[in-house]
Design a protein around this motif. Structure first.
Motif, PDB file in Angstrom:
ATOM      1  N   ILE A 165       0.824  -1.208   0.000  1.00 53.00           N
ATOM      2  CA  ILE A 165       0.000   0.000   0.000  1.00 53.00           C
ATOM      3  C   ILE A 165       0.860   1.261   0.000  1.00 53.00           C
ATOM      4  O   ILE A 165       0.648   2.188  -0.779  1.00 53.00           O
ATOM      5  CB  ILE A 165      -0.952  -0.003   1.215  1.00 53.00           C
ATOM      6  N   LYS A 166       1.841   1.336   0.902  1.00 56.62           N
ATOM      7  CA  LYS A 166       2.767   2.464   0.979  1.00 56.62           C
ATOM      8  C   LYS A 166       4.189   1.929   1.146  1.00 56.62           C
ATOM      9  O   LYS A 166       4.409   0.903   1.785  1.00 56.62           O
ATOM     10  CB  LYS A 166       2.439   3.368   2.178  1.00 56.62           C
ATOM     11  N   GLY A 167       5.162   2.640   0.579  1.00 56.37           N
ATOM     12  CA  GLY A 167       6.548   2.228   0.697  1.00 56.37           C
ATOM     13  C   GLY A 167       6.876   1.039  -0.191  1.00 56.37           C
ATOM     14  O   GLY A 167       6.042   0.576  -0.986  1.00 56.37           O
ATOM     15  N   ARG A 168       8.110   0.541  -0.055  1.00 51.03           N
ATOM     16  CA  ARG A 168       8.565  -0.605  -0.849  1.00 51.03           C
ATOM     17  C   ARG A 168       8.994  -1.753   0.073  1.00 51.03           C
ATOM     18  O   ARG A 168       9.510  -1.522   1.160  1.00 51.03           O
ATOM     19  CB  ARG A 168       9.764  -0.217  -1.719  1.00 51.03           C
ATOM     20  N   LYS A 169       8.780  -2.965  -0.408  1.00 50.69           N
ATOM     21  CA  LYS A 169       9.241  -4.146   0.317  1.00 50.69           C
ATOM     22  C   LYS A 169       9.913  -5.110  -0.644  1.00 50.69           C
ATOM     23  O   LYS A 169       9.473  -5.269  -1.789  1.00 50.69           O
ATOM     24  CB  LYS A 169       8.090  -4.860   1.032  1.00 50.69           C
ATOM     25  N   MET A 170      10.965  -5.759  -0.145  1.00 52.49           N
ATOM     26  CA  MET A 170      11.670  -6.764  -0.926  1.00 52.49           C
ATOM     27  C   MET A 170      11.259  -8.154  -0.459  1.00 52.49           C
ATOM     28  O   MET A 170      11.243  -8.442   0.736  1.00 52.49           O
ATOM     29  CB  MET A 170      13.180  -6.603  -0.738  1.00 52.49           C
ATOM     30  N   PHE A 171      10.917  -8.998  -1.425  1.00 50.55           N
ATOM     31  CA  PHE A 171      10.601 -10.400  -1.158  1.00 50.55           C
ATOM     32  C   PHE A 171      11.654 -11.290  -1.812  1.00 50.55           C
ATOM     33  O   PHE A 171      12.043 -11.058  -2.959  1.00 50.55           O
ATOM     34  CB  PHE A 171       9.247 -10.772  -1.757  1.00 50.55           C
ATOM     35  N   ILE A 172      12.100 -12.311  -1.086  1.00 49.95           N
ATOM     36  CA  ILE A 172      12.857 -13.420  -1.666  1.00 49.95           C
ATOM     37  C   ILE A 172      12.029 -14.666  -1.399  1.00 49.95           C
ATOM     38  O   ILE A 172      11.636 -14.911  -0.249  1.00 49.95           O
ATOM     39  CB  ILE A 172      14.250 -13.569  -1.028  1.00 49.95           C
ATOM     40  N   ILE A 173      11.726 -15.443  -2.427  1.00 51.25           N
ATOM     41  CA  ILE A 173      10.872 -16.611  -2.248  1.00 51.25           C
ATOM     42  C   ILE A 173      11.559 -17.861  -2.787  1.00 51.25           C
ATOM     43  O   ILE A 173      12.474 -17.790  -3.611  1.00 51.25           O
ATOM     44  CB  ILE A 173       9.495 -16.424  -2.900  1.00 51.25           C
ATOM     45  N   CYS A 174      11.094 -18.998  -2.284  1.00 49.52           N
ATOM     46  CA  CYS A 174      11.709 -20.282  -2.638  1.00 49.52           C
ATOM     47  C   CYS A 174      10.634 -21.359  -2.647  1.00 49.52           C
ATOM     48  O   CYS A 174       9.771 -21.414  -1.758  1.00 49.52           O
ATOM     49  CB  CYS A 174      12.806 -20.621  -1.628  1.00 49.52           C
ATOM     50  N   SER A 175      10.701 -22.226  -3.634  1.00 48.34           N
ATOM     51  CA  SER A 175       9.694 -23.255  -3.850  1.00 48.34           C
ATOM     52  C   SER A 175       9.705 -24.329  -2.756  1.00 48.34           C
ATOM     53  O   SER A 175      10.702 -24.554  -2.068  1.00 48.34           O
ATOM     54  CB  SER A 175       9.943 -23.920  -5.208  1.00 48.34           C
TER      55      SER A 175
END
Length: 280
Positions: A160-170
């Motif tokens: 919604i506001k700001g930025r976020k970093m995601f790292i994902i793994c199966s």
């Protein structure tokens, strides 16, 4: 050793689309358990247009909430009770005066507290395929971290506001994500802390395949159930998670989780070996 940059360098991008409808989402992502980013989907939402710290301070009621700090998953961390508006005031003061502030508000049942705000979001493309949806808010300063964990429900995450970093793994790499034995409601945590990585303890971790993305305001990310993910706020941010359960999952998975959580709270299951107990 901090290996966040190393993991990001070896990660691949997540598939991205500019729009989606319920049928395409079900066919291409929901049924296949495949992550996807819907760029700008939430840009038209009232939440993205209106929500900020002053907006929250202007709400009529105040509520008790629970706060975390640092890395919720891997650090020795517990919830602490606070007032919603007192927390927002502290967060606003920290932003305006460049103060070091680590507390953040996680998994707030925001529409239980403020039901009139529910019209400010639209997860209909996802909710057409679910029976029950647990929608929660995340509000906090930059640099807050939720370390690697895997939610048992499908998760649609709106920035919604700001930025976020995601790292994902199966889920294919469950074993080499080194699951924790600690109890956490509705999820499994990893013992791996990529901000303080211990190579000798987790020798195969860096061989896993990772994907990553930086979510901008308005972006929506689908994280399939049981996929591992690490989340770091790059800015002060507001986010919304929608944990969705199909009809079958309501009467199987969700029912089982509630029983386990009830046993845990009564001290019969992994008492004091968990992520959820409140600090005194």
């Amino acid at each position: 050793m901090n290996i966040v940059s190393e993991i990001l360098d070896q990660s691949q991008p997540i598939e991205e689309v500019s729009s989606i409808d319920a049928a395409a989402f079900k066919k291409n992502y929901f049924k296949k358990k495949k992550p996807v980013i819907i760029k700008g989907l939430a840009n038209t939402w009232e939440s993205t247009k209106k929500w900020n710290l002053d907006f929250f301070l202007g709400l009529e009621d105040d509520k008790d909430v629970y706060l975390l700090s640092d890395n919720f998953i891997q650090d020795d961390n517990r919830y602490r009770k606070a007032s919603f508006k007192d927390y927002i005031k502290q967060l606003k003061d920290a932003e305006e005066n460049d103060k070091n502030f680590k507390d953040y508000l996680t998994t707030l049942d925001i529409f239980e507290y403020y039901p009139n705000l529910k019209s400010h979001i639209d997860f209909s493309f996802f909710e057409k395929h679910t029976k029950v949806n647990d929608i929660t808010a995340w509000i906090g300063p930059a640099n807050t971290i939720s370390g690697f964990h895997a939610d048992t429900a499908n998760n649609v995450y709106a920035q919604i506001k700001g930025r976020k970093m995601f790292i994902i793994c199966s889920t294919k790499f469950n074993k080499t994500m080194y699951p924790s034995s600690k109890h956490i409601y509705g999820a499994v945590a990893s013992d791996v802390d990529i901000n303080n990585f211990e190579k000798d303890r987790f020798p195969e971790f860096k061989n896993n395949d990772f994907m990553s993305v930086i979510l901008e305001p308005g972006d929506v990310l689908f994280v399939p159930q049981n996929w591992w993910h690490y989340v770091q706020a790059l800015d002060p941010s507001i986010s919304i998670s929608n944990f969705g359960y199909t009809k079958f999952e309501v009467y199987s998975l969700k029912f089982k989780e509630r029983i386990i959580q009830s046993l845990h709270k009564r001290g019969y299951y992994k008492a004091n070996h968990c992520f959820c107990c409140e600090k005194n």
